[in-house]
Enzyme design. Structure first.
Site, mmCIF file in Angstrom:
data_model
loop_
_atom_site.group_PDB
_atom_site.id
_atom_site.type_symbol
_atom_site.label_atom_id
_atom_site.label_comp_id
_atom_site.label_asym_id
_atom_site.label_seq_id
_atom_site.Cartn_x
_atom_site.Cartn_y
_atom_site.Cartn_z
ATOM 1 N N PRO A 9 71.207 85.147 -39.245
ATOM 2 C CA PRO A 9 72.456 85.327 -39.971
ATOM 3 C C PRO A 9 73.642 84.572 -39.385
ATOM 4 C CG PRO A 9 71.832 87.334 -38.806
ATOM 5 C CD PRO A 9 70.656 86.411 -38.737
ATOM 6 N N ASN A 10 74.435 84.063 -40.309
ATOM 7 C CA ASN A 10 75.702 83.365 -40.032
ATOM 8 C C ASN A 10 75.528 81.960 -39.462
ATOM 9 O OD1 ASN A 10 77.463 85.547 -40.857
ATOM 10 N ND2 ASN A 10 76.683 86.640 -39.065
ATOM 11 N N ARG A 17 82.175 77.951 -38.080
ATOM 12 C CA ARG A 17 82.168 79.264 -37.418
ATOM 13 C C ARG A 17 82.445 79.111 -35.924
ATOM 14 N NH1 ARG A 17 76.700 82.493 -35.739
ATOM 15 N NH2 ARG A 17 77.724 84.373 -34.989
ATOM 16 N N TYR A 22 80.274 77.434 -30.873
ATOM 17 C CA TYR A 22 79.057 76.877 -31.463
ATOM 18 C C TYR A 22 79.128 75.383 -31.783
ATOM 19 C CZ TYR A 22 77.975 81.829 -31.955
ATOM 20 O OH TYR A 22 77.734 83.149 -31.700
ATOM 21 N N ASN A 73 66.111 81.099 -33.578
ATOM 22 C CA ASN A 73 67.440 81.589 -33.221
ATOM 23 C C ASN A 73 67.703 82.748 -34.174
ATOM 24 O OD1 ASN A 73 70.051 82.188 -32.626
ATOM 25 N ND2 ASN A 73 70.825 80.090 -32.764
ATOM 26 N N ALA A 76 72.364 87.329 -34.605
ATOM 27 C CA ALA A 76 72.695 88.733 -34.303
ATOM 28 C C ALA A 76 71.462 89.636 -34.306
ATOM 29 C CB ALA A 76 73.732 89.245 -35.291
ATOM 30 N N GLU A 97 62.440 81.120 -28.075
ATOM 31 C CA GLU A 97 63.717 81.720 -28.495
ATOM 32 C C GLU A 97 64.841 80.780 -28.103
ATOM 33 O OE1 GLU A 97 64.534 85.375 -26.431
ATOM 34 O OE2 GLU A 97 66.502 85.645 -27.375
ATOM 35 N N HIS A 99 69.186 80.026 -28.221
ATOM 36 C CA HIS A 99 70.580 80.387 -28.511
ATOM 37 C C HIS A 99 71.473 79.211 -28.158
ATOM 38 C CE1 HIS A 99 69.429 84.464 -29.277
ATOM 39 N NE2 HIS A 99 68.688 84.408 -28.189
ATOM 40 N N ARG A 106 78.493 86.635 -22.561
ATOM 41 C CA ARG A 106 79.372 87.124 -23.626
ATOM 42 C C ARG A 106 79.423 88.662 -23.615
ATOM 43 N NH1 ARG A 106 77.840 83.908 -28.890
ATOM 44 N NH2 ARG A 106 79.813 84.879 -29.565
HETATM 45 C C1 DQA Z 1 73.530 83.148 -31.050
HETATM 46 C C2 DQA Z 1 74.056 84.239 -30.124
HETATM 47 C C3 DQA Z 1 74.082 85.573 -30.827
HETATM 48 O O1 DQA Z 1 74.574 86.586 -29.951
HETATM 49 C C4 DQA Z 1 74.985 85.520 -32.045
HETATM 50 O O2 DQA Z 1 74.931 86.740 -32.756
HETATM 51 C C5 DQA Z 1 74.696 84.375 -32.930
HETATM 52 C C6 DQA Z 1 74.319 83.089 -32.355
HETATM 53 C C7 DQA Z 1 73.612 81.741 -30.419
HETATM 54 O O3 DQA Z 1 72.967 80.848 -30.955
HETATM 55 O O4 DQA Z 1 74.314 81.539 -29.427
HETATM 56 O O5 DQA Z 1 74.865 84.459 -34.146
HETATM 57 O O6 DQA Z 1 72.174 83.412 -31.330
#
Ligand code: DQA
Length: 145
Positions: A9-10, A17, A22, A73, A76, A97, A99, A106
């Site tokens: 998501p997002n 964003r 990011y 990825n 959230a 995985e 990120h 964070r």
């Molecule tokens: C994320 C880190 C997560 O905590 C966050 O909710 C994201 C992006 C990252 O790529 O750094 O949406 O996965």
């Protein structure tokens, strides 16, 4: 080799964003770079994004027996989803995985990952270049050569 890249998501909002966290590349920019890198090694990338947990679970299930490696990825959902954890446990191929940021630097709610115990490797904190590094790393595994 078929590599599935799953974005949660997002991440469709990358580019606008929180660019201070990011970066300014869009998800489309990243997908093009991943595909090019995999193709240079003779491999194929399927690059997907969803804001829905169940859709991500279904993509992982569909990958069983048909995809050689997953880069995920989960955004959230990383910090909440037992369902994605269980689906990844059921998937027998290589799992990484990813990120963009380093969640451990964070908010405390980002310090727990339900994904990490279900994967072979974790990359965090390298920015969006992590995607291409992940593809390169997977292509360098014995199964990719
Ligand atoms: C994320 C880190 C997560 O905590 C966050 O909710 C994201 C992006 C990252 O790529 O750094 O949406 O996965």
């Amino acid at each position: 080799m078929r590599i599935l890249v799953i974005n949660g998501p997002n991440l469709n909002l990358l580019g606008t964003r929180e660019p201070e966290i990011y970066g300014s590349d869009t998800l489309e920019d990243i997908s093009v770079r991943c595909r090019q890198r995999a193709e240079a090694h003779g491999h194929e990338v399927d690059f997907k994004q969803s804001n829905h947990e169940g859709v991500i679970v279904e993509w992982i299930q569909q990958a069983i027996g048909s995809v050689d490696a997953i880069v995920i990825n989960a955004a959230a959902y990383t910090h909440t989803s037992v369902a994605i954890h269980d689906a990844l446990r059921a998937y027998e191929g290589y799992k990484l995985e990813l990120h963009i940021s380093n969640p451990h630097l964070r908010e405390p709610f980002r310090h727990v990952s339900y994904v990490s115990p279900a994967v072979d490797a974790v990359v965090a904190g390298l920015g969006v270049d992590a995607y291409v590094h992940a593809i390169e790393a997977i292509c360098s595994l014995p199964m990719g050569e």
